[in-house]
Design an enzyme around this catalytic site. Structure first.
Site, PDB file in Angstrom:
ATOM      1  N   GLU A  10     -44.308  10.641  25.976  1.00  0.00           N
ATOM      2  CA  GLU A  10     -43.868   9.270  26.253  1.00  0.00           C
ATOM      3  C   GLU A  10     -42.453   9.246  26.827  1.00  0.00           C
ATOM      4  OE1 GLU A  10     -43.474   5.023  23.764  1.00  0.00           O
ATOM      5  OE2 GLU A  10     -43.945   6.894  22.717  1.00  0.00           O
ATOM      6  N   CYS A  17     -48.688   6.129  22.560  1.00  0.00           N
ATOM      7  CA  CYS A  17     -48.186   6.131  21.182  1.00  0.00           C
ATOM      8  C   CYS A  17     -48.739   4.991  20.328  1.00  0.00           C
ATOM      9  CB  CYS A  17     -46.662   6.126  21.194  1.00  0.00           C
ATOM     10  SG  CYS A  17     -45.943   6.831  19.670  1.00  0.00           S
ATOM     11  N   GLU A  47     -24.755   9.754  -2.708  1.00  0.00           N
ATOM     12  CA  GLU A  47     -23.341   9.380  -2.619  1.00  0.00           C
ATOM     13  C   GLU A  47     -23.128   8.244  -1.622  1.00  0.00           C
ATOM     14  OE1 GLU A  47     -21.685  13.933  -3.467  1.00  0.00           O
ATOM     15  OE2 GLU A  47     -21.676  13.092  -1.445  1.00  0.00           O
ATOM     16  N   LYS A  62     -47.647   0.430  28.392  1.00  0.00           N
ATOM     17  CA  LYS A  62     -47.848   0.349  26.938  1.00  0.00           C
ATOM     18  C   LYS A  62     -48.144  -1.093  26.545  1.00  0.00           C
ATOM     19  CE  LYS A  62     -45.619   2.181  22.727  1.00  0.00           C
ATOM     20  NZ  LYS A  62     -44.424   2.920  22.263  1.00  0.00           N
ATOM     21  N   LYS A 101     -18.883   0.773   4.067  1.00  0.00           N
ATOM     22  CA  LYS A 101     -18.625   2.196   4.302  1.00  0.00           C
ATOM     23  C   LYS A 101     -19.714   2.803   5.185  1.00  0.00           C
ATOM     24  CE  LYS A 101     -16.075   3.470   0.092  1.00  0.00           C
ATOM     25  NZ  LYS A 101     -16.034   4.425  -1.031  1.00  0.00           N
ATOM     26  N   GLY A 143     -15.931  21.489   6.122  1.00  0.00           N
ATOM     27  CA  GLY A 143     -15.212  21.813   4.909  1.00  0.00           C
ATOM     28  C   GLY A 143     -16.162  22.465   3.928  1.00  0.00           C
ATOM     29  N   LEU A 144     -15.871  23.680   3.539  1.00  0.00           N
ATOM     30  CA  LEU A 144     -16.722  24.423   2.612  1.00  0.00           C
ATOM     31  C   LEU A 144     -16.043  24.395   1.248  1.00  0.00           C
ATOM     32  CD1 LEU A 144     -19.400  25.961   2.904  1.00  0.00           C
ATOM     33  CD2 LEU A 144     -18.074  28.044   3.255  1.00  0.00           C
TER      34      LEU A 144
END
Length: 553
Positions: free
Chosen positions: A45, A150, A403, A114, A522, A291-292
């Site tokens: 598509e 689709c 979180e 479509k 946020k 960041g680890l």
């Protein structure tokens, strides 16, 4: 009239708006299919523009470019080789349509538009496309083919109309995004259309990532009796030649490849890898950093990044403060070593304390609280973004859905970054995926064999380490309780009473609902991430920020 037909299924990975590149992919695939003896090549598509184009398709110049590319591809078919079925936007009579074009004999033989435009969840096609009429069959070298797009097979009307108008087989061009369990749902819809029409059906789906959406391919062919003749592998580009014969009962496809598809968590992991890989590469990056921290979320994101791009393209940084435990430093290094990635440690003690000192006259010796905690997180975000800007790798964000749902994340801190591969994974799912990856390396992944996340990371209680001895459960219910409450609120839209009836403390459920609503602002500022389930933030669930409704009935 031939009694044999060779159809090549082009399960490929187009790039949004890269019309010349997508045309190049189509031409190369057609040449390969011609060499294999194909009569017809079928693409997915809106292949020529990329899918979904959203408001980009409202630009006349994009549609004009797509139409020029289709005409170029049509010219190629004058060579007597295979015809082409390919998805494209198409402008006609002042309307723009989601179309498939049949190209053959050096011309655009016909177009089909479509009919059923989806307008739910991630889809917003009624905003940008006009609905086409119920299509009739097209004639391809004496064979009447029913072309649909689709959503047209998610109800019975289009395929039944094609069958009643004399179609001999059905070809469906798809841009069907991945969700956990989605392949079974697609298959059920296709089988229903086959049973209703008595016609065989070829289903061609794209693969690859486009922003939050990932497409798993998994194209297939069903014969008229509902049996599976061909099943292409998921998550891989393939050009598969299929052979058909006309029998007394109609057209039938010879049994070909029948791949075993990944299911459950393994499919989810492949989706995370594909989504991150294509977001990085299609947006002009070649490497990533993150960041680890020594925690489970960053460890899983590092594993996904390595499996997507290779260890040489991933950098991990440990940014400790006074509250960072020695064990976290050890765990972060151990994870980096298992993954084979570059790993560095940069202390943030001096810059954080400089900010605290600068703010002290304004804070007037007030007690330390989340304001100071968030300075630590924001300093990490600042430094990671500075490295990204200076050295070029994209910053990977590592917050999970638990979180993000309740706002247990810091704006301009750990929410900084370009893309989040685990944005749609609850914390309990993060642990499950980490254990899956430690158990074996899924197909197509570039990371090392064997465990890649230290067992010490899997065993320790989650903590942001922004204050001494901090644990996530100091602020939140245990994730084994929180996650099912969140699923009920977000995925199921259940009432507080209905969730409490499942055995959860009502006051806890009310508190979680309050946190979810309060964190909407946020989430509006969070980076995109891979859609994995039925109700991801931003794409599927769109709530107002200013919202005083609370379910307390």
């Amino acid at each position: 009239m031939s009694d044999e037909l060779a159809i090549a299924l082009a399960q490929l990975n187009p790039t949004m708006g890269a019309i010349e590149a997508n045309l190049g992919l189509a031409r190369e695939a057609r040449m390969t299919a011609a060499a294999a003896g194909a009569d017809l090549v079928v693409f997915s598509e809106l292949f020529i523009s990329g899918y979904p184009p959203e408001d980009l398709v409202l630009r006349p110049s994009l549609v004009e470019s797509a139409q020029r590319a289709i005409k170029t591809l049509a010219d190629d078919t004058a060579d007597g080789g295979p015809g082409v079925v390919i998805g494209t936007p198409w402008a006609e009579n002042g309307q723009t349509y989601n179309a498939v074009a049949l190209l053959d004999g050096g011309a655009i033989s016909t177009l089909r538009f479509k009919h059923n435009l989806p307008n739910y969840g991630v889809f917003d096609e009624k905003r940008v496309f006009a609905a086409g009429p119920v299509p009739g069959p097209v004639n391809f070298r004496g064979i009447r083919i029913g072309l649909a797009i689709c959503e047209d097979i998610w109800t019975e009307d289009v395929c039944e109309c094609l069958q009643e108008a004399g179609a001999e087989l059905l070809i469906i061009a798809n841009g069907s995004p991945f969700e956990a369990g989605k392949h079974d749902i697609r298959m059920q819809q296709a089988i229903a259309r086959v049973i209703e029409t008595g016609l065989p059906l070829a289903y061609v789906n794209q693969i690859g990532g486009q922003d939050e959406l990932v497409f798993d391919g998994a194209s297939f062919i069903l014969n008229a009796d509902g049996s599976l003749a061909v099943q292409l592998q998921a998550w891989e580009e393939q050009l598969a030649l299929t052979r058909w014969q006309r029998t007394d009962g109609g057209w039938a496809c010879s049994t070909g490849t029948r791949a075993i598809l990944e299911e459950g968590l393994e499919a989810v992991y492949r989706a995370c890898v594909t989504g991150l890989r294509d977001y990085v590469l299609k947006n002009g990056f070649s490497s990533v950093l993150l960041g680890l921290s020594g925690g489970i979320d960053s460890a899983l994101c590092a594993s996904i990044a390595v499996d997507a791009l290779g260890p040489e393209q991933v950098r991990g940084l440990m940014l400790p403060y006074r509250h960072t435990s020695p064990a976290s430093l050890v765990d972060a290094k151990a994870c980096a070593d298992l993954l084979g990635i570059d790993h560095q440690v940069i202390s943030i003690i001096e810059p954080v304390e400089a900010v605290n000192a600068a703010l002290a006259p304004l804070f007037h010796a007030r007690a330390i609280d989340t304001a100071e905690e968030n300075i630590q997180s924001r300093m990490r975000g600042l430094m990671l973004m500075a490295i990204s800007n200076k050295l070029g790798p994209m910053l990977v964000t590592t917050g999970n859905k638990s979180e993000i749902s309740v706002g247990y994340a810091t704006l301009y801190g750990d929410m900084n970054g370009g893309f989040n591969p685990i944005k749609d994974l609850y914390k309990t799912e993060v642990f499950a995926l980490a254990r899956l990856r430690n158990g074996h390396r899924p197909r197509g992944c570039k990371g090392p064999e064997g465990p890649v996340i230290p067992e010490t990371i899997l065993m320790k209680p989650p903590s942001a380490e922004l204050r001494p001895d901090q644990k996530d459960e100091d602020s939140l219910p245990p994730y084994e309780t929180l996650d099912p409450i969140l699923r009920a609120l977000i995925e199921e839209d259940l009432s507080i009473a209905a969730i409490a009836d499942r055995g959860f403390d009502r006051a806890t459920v009310e508190r979680v609902e309050q946190l979810v609503y309060h964190a909407e602002y946020k989430r509006r500022q969070a980076p995109p991430g891979v859609k994995l389930g039925c109700r991801t933030f931003d794409r599927d669930r769109r709530y107002p920020i200013t919202n005083h409704f609370r379910d307390r009935g």
